[in-house]
Design a protein around this motif. Structure first.
Motif, PDB file in Angstrom:
ATOM      1  N   ALA A 360      26.248   0.603 -21.124  1.00  0.00           N
ATOM      2  CA  ALA A 360      25.476  -0.586 -20.496  1.00  0.00           C
ATOM      3  C   ALA A 360      26.508  -1.792 -20.641  1.00  0.00           C
ATOM      4  O   ALA A 360      27.025  -1.937 -22.091  1.00  0.00           O
ATOM      5  CB  ALA A 360      24.076  -0.918 -21.165  1.00  0.00           C
ATOM      6  N   HIS A 361      26.686  -2.336 -19.757  1.00  0.00           N
ATOM      7  CA  HIS A 361      27.741  -3.590 -19.775  1.00  0.00           C
ATOM      8  C   HIS A 361      27.193  -4.684 -18.837  1.00  0.00           C
ATOM      9  O   HIS A 361      26.895  -4.458 -17.828  1.00  0.00           O
ATOM     10  CB  HIS A 361      29.245  -3.138 -19.551  1.00  0.00           C
ATOM     11  CG  HIS A 361      30.128  -3.403 -20.405  1.00  0.00           C
ATOM     12  ND1 HIS A 361      30.269  -3.120 -21.894  1.00  0.00           N
ATOM     13  CD2 HIS A 361      31.434  -4.127 -20.333  1.00  0.00           C
ATOM     14  CE1 HIS A 361      31.454  -3.652 -22.344  1.00  0.00           C
ATOM     15  NE2 HIS A 361      32.132  -4.163 -21.520  1.00  0.00           N
ATOM     16  N   ALA A 362      27.751  -5.900 -19.623  1.00  0.00           N
ATOM     17  CA  ALA A 362      27.515  -7.090 -18.747  1.00  0.00           C
ATOM     18  C   ALA A 362      28.590  -7.939 -19.102  1.00  0.00           C
ATOM     19  O   ALA A 362      28.958  -8.297 -20.247  1.00  0.00           O
ATOM     20  CB  ALA A 362      26.145  -7.569 -18.707  1.00  0.00           C
ATOM     21  N   GLY A 363      28.810  -8.938 -18.074  1.00  0.00           N
ATOM     22  CA  GLY A 363      29.721 -10.094 -18.325  1.00  0.00           C
ATOM     23  C   GLY A 363      30.009 -10.895 -17.428  1.00  0.00           C
ATOM     24  O   GLY A 363      29.820 -10.853 -16.257  1.00  0.00           O
ATOM     25  N   THR A 364      31.365 -11.538 -17.562  1.00  0.00           N
ATOM     26  CA  THR A 364      31.890 -12.350 -16.747  1.00  0.00           C
ATOM     27  C   THR A 364      33.375 -11.861 -16.765  1.00  0.00           C
ATOM     28  O   THR A 364      34.204 -12.136 -17.802  1.00  0.00           O
ATOM     29  CB  THR A 364      32.030 -13.880 -16.932  1.00  0.00           C
ATOM     30  OG1 THR A 364      30.401 -14.249 -16.888  1.00  0.00           O
ATOM     31  CG2 THR A 364      32.512 -14.694 -15.631  1.00  0.00           C
ATOM     32  N   PHE A 365      34.090 -11.927 -15.526  1.00  0.00           N
ATOM     33  CA  PHE A 365      35.413 -11.642 -15.301  1.00  0.00           C
ATOM     34  C   PHE A 365      36.152 -12.799 -14.662  1.00  0.00           C
ATOM     35  O   PHE A 365      35.614 -13.251 -13.517  1.00  0.00           O
ATOM     36  CB  PHE A 365      35.744 -10.272 -14.558  1.00  0.00           C
ATOM     37  CG  PHE A 365      37.108  -9.679 -14.497  1.00  0.00           C
ATOM     38  CD1 PHE A 365      38.021  -9.712 -15.352  1.00  0.00           C
ATOM     39  CD2 PHE A 365      37.605  -9.499 -13.228  1.00  0.00           C
ATOM     40  CE1 PHE A 365      39.273  -9.367 -15.304  1.00  0.00           C
ATOM     41  CE2 PHE A 365      38.960  -9.126 -12.948  1.00  0.00           C
ATOM     42  CZ  PHE A 365      39.923  -9.048 -14.025  1.00  0.00           C
ATOM     43  N   LEU A 366      37.251 -13.171 -15.174  1.00  0.00           N
ATOM     44  CA  LEU A 366      38.085 -14.375 -14.682  1.00  0.00           C
ATOM     45  C   LEU A 366      37.107 -15.627 -14.543  1.00  0.00           C
ATOM     46  O   LEU A 366      37.482 -16.483 -13.425  1.00  0.00           O
ATOM     47  CB  LEU A 366      38.742 -13.870 -13.485  1.00  0.00           C
ATOM     48  CG  LEU A 366      39.624 -12.762 -13.470  1.00  0.00           C
ATOM     49  CD1 LEU A 366      39.789 -12.543 -11.966  1.00  0.00           C
ATOM     50  CD2 LEU A 366      40.684 -13.098 -14.222  1.00  0.00           C
ATOM     51  N   GLN A 367      36.078 -15.597 -15.239  1.00  0.00           N
ATOM     52  CA  GLN A 367      35.273 -16.840 -15.333  1.00  0.00           C
ATOM     53  C   GLN A 367      34.430 -17.172 -13.982  1.00  0.00           C
ATOM     54  O   GLN A 367      33.649 -18.096 -13.813  1.00  0.00           O
ATOM     55  CB  GLN A 367      35.955 -18.293 -15.632  1.00  0.00           C
ATOM     56  CG  GLN A 367      36.579 -18.290 -17.060  1.00  0.00           C
ATOM     57  CD  GLN A 367      36.035 -19.170 -17.719  1.00  0.00           C
ATOM     58  OE1 GLN A 367      35.609 -20.313 -17.406  1.00  0.00           O
ATOM     59  NE2 GLN A 367      35.765 -18.636 -19.059  1.00  0.00           N
ATOM     60  N   ARG A 368      34.503 -16.140 -12.762  1.00  0.00           N
ATOM     61  CA  ARG A 368      34.055 -16.511 -11.688  1.00  0.00           C
ATOM     62  C   ARG A 368      33.486 -15.099 -11.240  1.00  0.00           C
ATOM     63  O   ARG A 368      32.274 -15.260 -10.247  1.00  0.00           O
ATOM     64  CB  ARG A 368      35.300 -16.577 -10.536  1.00  0.00           C
ATOM     65  CG  ARG A 368      35.917 -17.880 -10.761  1.00  0.00           C
ATOM     66  CD  ARG A 368      35.245 -19.157 -10.179  1.00  0.00           C
ATOM     67  NE  ARG A 368      34.815 -18.436  -8.753  1.00  0.00           N
ATOM     68  CZ  ARG A 368      35.374 -18.181  -7.496  1.00  0.00           C
ATOM     69  NH1 ARG A 368      36.695 -18.611  -7.649  1.00  0.00           N
ATOM     70  NH2 ARG A 368      34.975 -17.796  -6.494  1.00  0.00           N
ATOM     71  N   LEU A 369      33.464 -14.033 -11.750  1.00  0.00           N
ATOM     72  CA  LEU A 369      32.820 -13.011 -11.286  1.00  0.00           C
ATOM     73  C   LEU A 369      31.840 -12.304 -12.166  1.00  0.00           C
ATOM     74  O   LEU A 369      32.528 -11.667 -13.163  1.00  0.00           O
ATOM     75  CB  LEU A 369      34.020 -11.784 -10.758  1.00  0.00           C
ATOM     76  CG  LEU A 369      34.903 -12.319  -9.902  1.00  0.00           C
ATOM     77  CD1 LEU A 369      36.182 -11.309  -9.668  1.00  0.00           C
ATOM     78  CD2 LEU A 369      34.403 -12.988  -8.787  1.00  0.00           C
ATOM     79  N   GLY A 370      30.618 -12.254 -11.926  1.00  0.00           N
ATOM     80  CA  GLY A 370      29.489 -12.012 -12.945  1.00  0.00           C
ATOM     81  C   GLY A 370      29.202 -10.260 -12.548  1.00  0.00           C
ATOM     82  O   GLY A 370      29.181 -10.090 -11.473  1.00  0.00           O
ATOM     83  N   TYR A 371      28.937  -9.604 -13.728  1.00  0.00           N
ATOM     84  CA  TYR A 371      28.632  -8.288 -13.342  1.00  0.00           C
ATOM     85  C   TYR A 371      27.858  -7.812 -14.345  1.00  0.00           C
ATOM     86  O   TYR A 371      27.544  -8.204 -15.679  1.00  0.00           O
ATOM     87  CB  TYR A 371      29.904  -7.474 -13.219  1.00  0.00           C
ATOM     88  CG  TYR A 371      30.596  -7.225 -14.489  1.00  0.00           C
ATOM     89  CD1 TYR A 371      30.284  -6.426 -15.549  1.00  0.00           C
ATOM     90  CD2 TYR A 371      31.547  -7.733 -14.441  1.00  0.00           C
ATOM     91  CE1 TYR A 371      30.965  -6.176 -16.901  1.00  0.00           C
ATOM     92  CE2 TYR A 371      32.527  -8.194 -15.892  1.00  0.00           C
ATOM     93  CZ  TYR A 371      32.127  -7.149 -16.695  1.00  0.00           C
ATOM     94  OH  TYR A 371      32.768  -6.862 -18.002  1.00  0.00           O
ATOM     95  N   ALA A 372      26.805  -6.739 -13.927  1.00  0.00           N
ATOM     96  CA  ALA A 372      26.035  -5.847 -14.937  1.00  0.00           C
ATOM     97  C   ALA A 372      26.183  -4.540 -14.639  1.00  0.00           C
ATOM     98  O   ALA A 372      26.216  -4.361 -13.297  1.00  0.00           O
ATOM     99  CB  ALA A 372      24.623  -6.583 -15.226  1.00  0.00           C
ATOM    100  N   ARG A 373      25.983  -3.641 -15.578  1.00  0.00           N
ATOM    101  CA  ARG A 373      26.381  -2.122 -15.148  1.00  0.00           C
ATOM    102  C   ARG A 373      25.812  -1.258 -16.277  1.00  0.00           C
ATOM    103  O   ARG A 373      25.850  -1.436 -17.233  1.00  0.00           O
ATOM    104  CB  ARG A 373      27.560  -1.922 -14.731  1.00  0.00           C
ATOM    105  CG  ARG A 373      28.162  -0.609 -14.369  1.00  0.00           C
ATOM    106  CD  ARG A 373      29.602  -0.747 -14.013  1.00  0.00           C
ATOM    107  NE  ARG A 373      30.036   0.211 -13.052  1.00  0.00           N
ATOM    108  CZ  ARG A 373      30.332   1.615 -13.471  1.00  0.00           C
ATOM    109  NH1 ARG A 373      30.241   1.873 -14.475  1.00  0.00           N
ATOM    110  NH2 ARG A 373      30.921   2.271 -12.622  1.00  0.00           N
ATOM    111  N   LEU A 374      25.256  -0.310 -15.339  1.00  0.00           N
ATOM    112  CA  LEU A 374      24.435   0.843 -16.346  1.00  0.00           C
ATOM    113  C   LEU A 374      25.255   2.206 -15.924  1.00  0.00           C
ATOM    114  O   LEU A 374      25.344   2.412 -14.514  1.00  0.00           O
ATOM    115  CB  LEU A 374      23.024   1.045 -16.225  1.00  0.00           C
ATOM    116  CG  LEU A 374      22.189  -0.095 -16.621  1.00  0.00           C
ATOM    117  CD1 LEU A 374      20.675   0.375 -16.240  1.00  0.00           C
ATOM    118  CD2 LEU A 374      22.054  -0.796 -17.692  1.00  0.00           C
TER     119      LEU A 374
END
Length: 958
Positions: A360-374
């Motif tokens: 399970a993961h979640a966060g922000t990439f490049l300050q602009r792209l949010g994501y969450a993932r299982l």
């Protein structure tokens, strides 16, 4: 606080595939495009703390030159006498035009091939001459929005510091970019592209395009386009260099055992004259993510050997300053995702679960792209059940929330992590610290000390409510966007419905599914085995003042070795050796099975799930391993956790458990491992390589699939249980711990039992296939071959000879770098090493390995043998010897200031091999005394062409 860099956050369930975007060539940077349409930009020319209410680490000295270049300096004492210099360029593949895809990485290579003060071919040799290893101490990486150059100096001598800063200044504005050097480097770039190519890498690229569709990230893999790489020339590279290597995009980071007051004037002198060579460019628009609808990615990739399913969401974010309120929200997001990861982990361990592993993961990439993932790896064809279970688990959490016990567990884990950071702050590794600082700066995060992090996060954790965690989860997944993935061995193209229809149906047909009860289960107390009523008696004690080590012998034969160190503050490492390890293996493949089985079974009365919950809030780790000459329980933790670590060892030895569910789970994972290994050249090398070079000797040959799958649970239990219970113990402890305290604790739990050694099994002689050649073909779409050329050397126990064989390997590696990489451009990174056996008399192997194009494999094997033979024919110069010897000496000095060296290379098994205790006294002087004549004699004895064995594992088909 973004999960890719904030130091409070350890990994949750491993890295998500979304995070692999930065792993091909580099880590991830940050990009803040100029205002364009709906895009927003933070000022990345300011220090993050200048935009925040959080003060930075007061130990860091921040500076800015008139030309716009920024720098920071931090004094840090470990490793001693080492200083890391870094040039952080805030530009990478995202700044490339369509005609420049791959030039950021190409340019990174070119800066080692000629600058104003270092003509082509001189820079690497200069590094080596002062004791820096190419790759280890001088390297670089290219990411999406950063290119970082690293120099790790072997001394803080002012002259060496000044020269190191000159090298960085040359990187910043002194690139020559000679056309002939561009052409020479092209083959190396293409060889690197081939070396990094794999089925997993290709899948990650397609996932990148799928998950970040609509943004520039999906189109800017740092390795670039082969078409662009083939056409790259000096003018194109110069265009990128002049546009983006500008002072305001440059940052110099200096961390290490130095005085900032001494370094600052040198830095100012070297970097103040730098001026931009071209007008500044505007960052290209990053693009936006779609935020509605369901999208499906299906990839049939049988070479992966397993099938992975995933459920995710992505969303656009507006860059925010790194403030205390922003940190609180990110902490809540992390806690929510951690609870979800723990739930998935429990589902993996349920009887008849369709899942083999989960993330399970979640966060922000490049300050602009949010994501969450299982995501999860599934068993066999059970992808529908697996995907449905991910969806069900998420839906249940969103609807019903978490439990108080789940929240408390994650709180304990994070509080323990904060405590460890606090207790170990004084002896952090400078290079690890610098890498973290650069990552944070490129993510616009405030650089906080461990004390500041504890002061910030501990109250937040204490006050965090269940409602906050539940709200954070809803916030992460509130968007309508859903990404569904099924990737791997399963073939969905044969049914009446399309793959997309089948995948959508798997998550839509949820009616009537039984919900999991997540209420807290009954807790099992630990430790539950009492210590002895009377401590065990020490019957003998020895002191080794030359290496500051104590040895104790207890009444049942248990031996304790203790060395107190100050390398890692408040930390200890432990190794318990016993038995004969692989030498006693009854059936081939049983050792690999046993390691996974004991890991998954838990300890005694606690299954794996209960054990993890019990240890939440601690930093202890313990792992069972099967070595060639012993079994090992290897552990680590804070110094104050030594007693808990010993209690875990005691329970593993006295109450081992071999659970059926753990056996089945381990069996499934081993089966998938073989599926993966059989479908790549790297995997096939593991399967057949050692067997070929040892004529299938059982101590070195990897068991085949059929042998491993035939192993029964009761057979493993019958093998290990008596050894765990009765084999004499050798306990070694190294770290920030007084010997007397370690002795007292060991005496409470060990030393009074009944233990007796079993007879050691005979070891058959190893037969090396000198002069043999084997070609192994792999059915793979990856165009690659692995070439291994090997020679038999000697066993480990003539330590002076072993040291010289190791240096011979380093010298051969350097010659192959110059010939095969630099001159021919046929490989990216030749690997050469000697491995002398500790258990097989007279046996060792010196081997070289290259990743190359299949049609060049046999010819290059011949070139390797020719280069090796030249070492026997021609006496190398003192200068050439020093290029390999000086970096080796630097590495030894570093290694000697590590707990791992003293534990694993000196103390461990010294009761069987007492001579090990003398080796630290001579290692530096003996290496320093090596002469060119000695290397030539060894080459003449061992590296003759007719003595070589050649293995080529290739994807080329007949």
């Amino acid at each position: 606080m973004n999960d890719q860099s904030r130091s409070i956050i350890p990994a949750v369930g491993g890295f998500a595939l979304l995070f692999f975007v930065g792993l091909l060539l580099a880590g991830c940077g940050s990009l803040f495009p100029e205002k364009s349409g709906t895009q927003h930009r933070l000022d990345n020319r300011a220090w993050p703390h200048e935009l925040s209410d959080l003060p930075p680490d007061p130990a860091i000295h921040f500076g800015r030159l008139d030309n716009g270049l920024r720098y920071l300096l931090l004094s840090n004492k470990e490793p001693q006498n080492r200083v890391g210099l870094y040039l952080n360029v805030q530009a990478g593949s995202l700044q490339e035009s369509d005609q420049e895809r791959g030039l950021a990485h190409y340019l990174e290579h070119m800066l080692f091939n000629g600058t104003s003060h270092y003509p082509p071919g001189t820079l690497v040799e200069y590094f080596q001459s002062i004791g820096m290893g190419f790759g280890a101490d001088t390297n670089a990486h290219t990411g999406f929005a950063e290119t970082v150059y690293k120099l790790v100096l072997p001394s803080a001598d002012p002259g060496m510091l000044d020269e190191g800063l000159l090298v960085l200044a040359d990187y910043a504005r002194g690139a020559l970019l000679l056309e002939e050097e561009v052409e020479r480097e092209r083959g190396i770039i293409l060889a690197e592209k081939r070396a990094r190519d794999s089925v997993a890498a290709r899948v990650r690229k397609q996932q990148l395009q799928f998950e970040f569709a609509g943004t520039r990230v999906a189109k800017r893999d740092p390795i670039g386009s082969e078409e662009v790489l083939l056409e790259a020339d000096s003018a194109r590279l110069r265009g990128y260099y002049d546009r983006w290597y500008r002072p305001e995009r440059l940052m110099v980071v200096v961390v290490g055992d130095m005085d900032p007051a001494q370094v600052e004037p040198l830095l100012i002198s070297r970097f103040s004259p730098i001026q931009a060579a071209a007008p500044g460019a505007v960052d290209p628009p990053l693009g936006t993510l779609e935020e509605e609808g369901s999208t499906v990615l299906y990839l049939h990739e049988p070479e992966l050997g397993a099938t992975r399913v995933a459920l995710g969401t992505v969303f656009n974010q507006t860059p925010q300053p790194d403030t205390s309120s922003w940190e609180r929200q990110q902490l809540s997001n992390y806690v929510a995702t951690s609870i979800l990861a723990n739930r998935l982990d429990k589902l993996v361990r349920r009887a008849d679960s369709p899942l083999v592993s989960s993330q399970a993961h979640a966060g922000t990439f490049l300050q602009r792209l949010g994501y969450a993932r299982l995501s999860a790896v599934v068993k066999g064809e059970r992808w529908q059940e697996g995907l449905a279970l991910l969806d069900q688990t998420l839906g249940q959490a969103l609807e019903s929330g978490f439990t108080p016990a789940e929240l408390e567990r994650v709180k304990r884990e994070l509080q323990a992590y904060l405590e460890k950071q606090l207790q170990t702050a004084a002896t952090r590794n400078s290079m690890e610290l610098a890498a973290t600082m650069i990552r944070k700066l490129n993510n616009q995060e405030v650089l906080l000390s461990p004390q500041q992090e504890e002061a910030l996060y501990a109250p937040m954790l204490e006050a965090m409510t269940l409602a906050e965690a539940n709200q954070a989860l809803v916030g992460l997944w509130q968007g309508e966007r859903r990404l569904l993935e099924v990737i791997g061995a399963v073939d969905l193209e044969q049914g009446e419905l399309s793959a997309r229809q089948q995948i959508l149906a798997a998550v839509e047909q949820q009616t009537g599914r039984e919900m999991v009860d997540w209420k807290q289960r009954e807790e099992v107390a630990f430790p539950y085995l009492p210590p002895a009523e009377q401590p065990a008696q020490v019957v003998a004690q020895e002191n080794y003042p030359a290496i500051k080590m104590e040895r104790y012998l207890f009444q049942d034969g248990t031996r304790l070795h203790v060395k107190q160190t100050d390398f890692q503050e408040n930390q200890i490492q432990l190794a318990v050796h016993f038995g004969q390890g692989l030498r006693s293996e009854p059936l081939a493949g049983m050792a690999a099975f046993a390691e996974g089985l004991l890991r998954e079974s838990g300890l005694g009365r606690l299954n794996r799930e209960q054990l993890e919950e019990t240890l939440a809030g601690t930093n202890v780790q313990l792992q069972f391993q099967v070595g060639r000459e012993s079994f090992v329980l290897a552990g680590s933790g804070l110094s104050e956790e030594l007693e808990l670590l010993l209690q875990l060892v005691q329970t593993q030895l006295l109450e081992p458990v071999f659970r059926e569910k753990a056996y089945l789970r381990t069996r499934t994972r081993l089966l998938q491992m073989y599926d993966q290994l059989e479908n790549s050249v790297e995997g096939q090398q593991q399967l057949v390589g050692e067997g070929f070079f040892t004529s299938n000797h059982p101590l070195y040959t990897m068991a085949d699939r059929q042998q491993v799958m035939a192993i029964e649970l009761d057979e493993i239990k019958a093998w290990l249980q008596p050894i765990l219970a009765t084999a004499p113990l050798e306990i070694s402890i190294v770290g920030d711990m007084a010997p007397e305290k370690a002795r007292e604790l060991v005496a409470r739990y060990f030393g009074a039992g009944q233990r007796a050694a079993a007879p050691a099994a005979d070891i058959q002689q190893v037969s090396f296939p000198a002069g043999a050649r084997r070609l192994e073909r792999v059915k793979s779409e990856i165009d690659k071959a692995l070439v291994t050329v090997a020679w038999q050397t000697d066993d480990f126990w003539d330590i002076s000879k072993t040291r010289r064989l190791n240096l011979l390997a380093a010298v051969l590696g350097e010659r192959l770098r110059l010939k095969v990489r630099e001159e021919l451009g046929a490989t990216y990174s030749p690997v050469v090493y000697n491995r002398s056996s500790r258990v097989s008399k007279g046996f060792g192997i010196l081997r070289s390995q290259l990743s190359v194009a299949p049609d060049q494999a046999l010819a290059l094997a011949g070139i390797v043998q020719e280069v090796a033979g030249s070492l026997a024919r021609e006496l190398l110069s003192e200068e050439e010897l020093d290029r390999s010897l000086e970096p080796t000496l630097t590495s030894i000095r570093d290694f000697q200031r590590s707990n791992s060296y003293w534990l694993n290379a000196v103390l461990a098994l010294s009761s069987r091999h007492p001579r090990q205790l003398q080796w630290p006294l001579t290692i530096l002087s003996d290496f320093a005394a090596i002469t060119p004549e000695e290397i030539q004699r060894l080459a003449g004895r061992y590296l003759q062409s007719g003595q070589a064995a050649v293995l080529v594992v290739s994807s080329a088909q007949e």
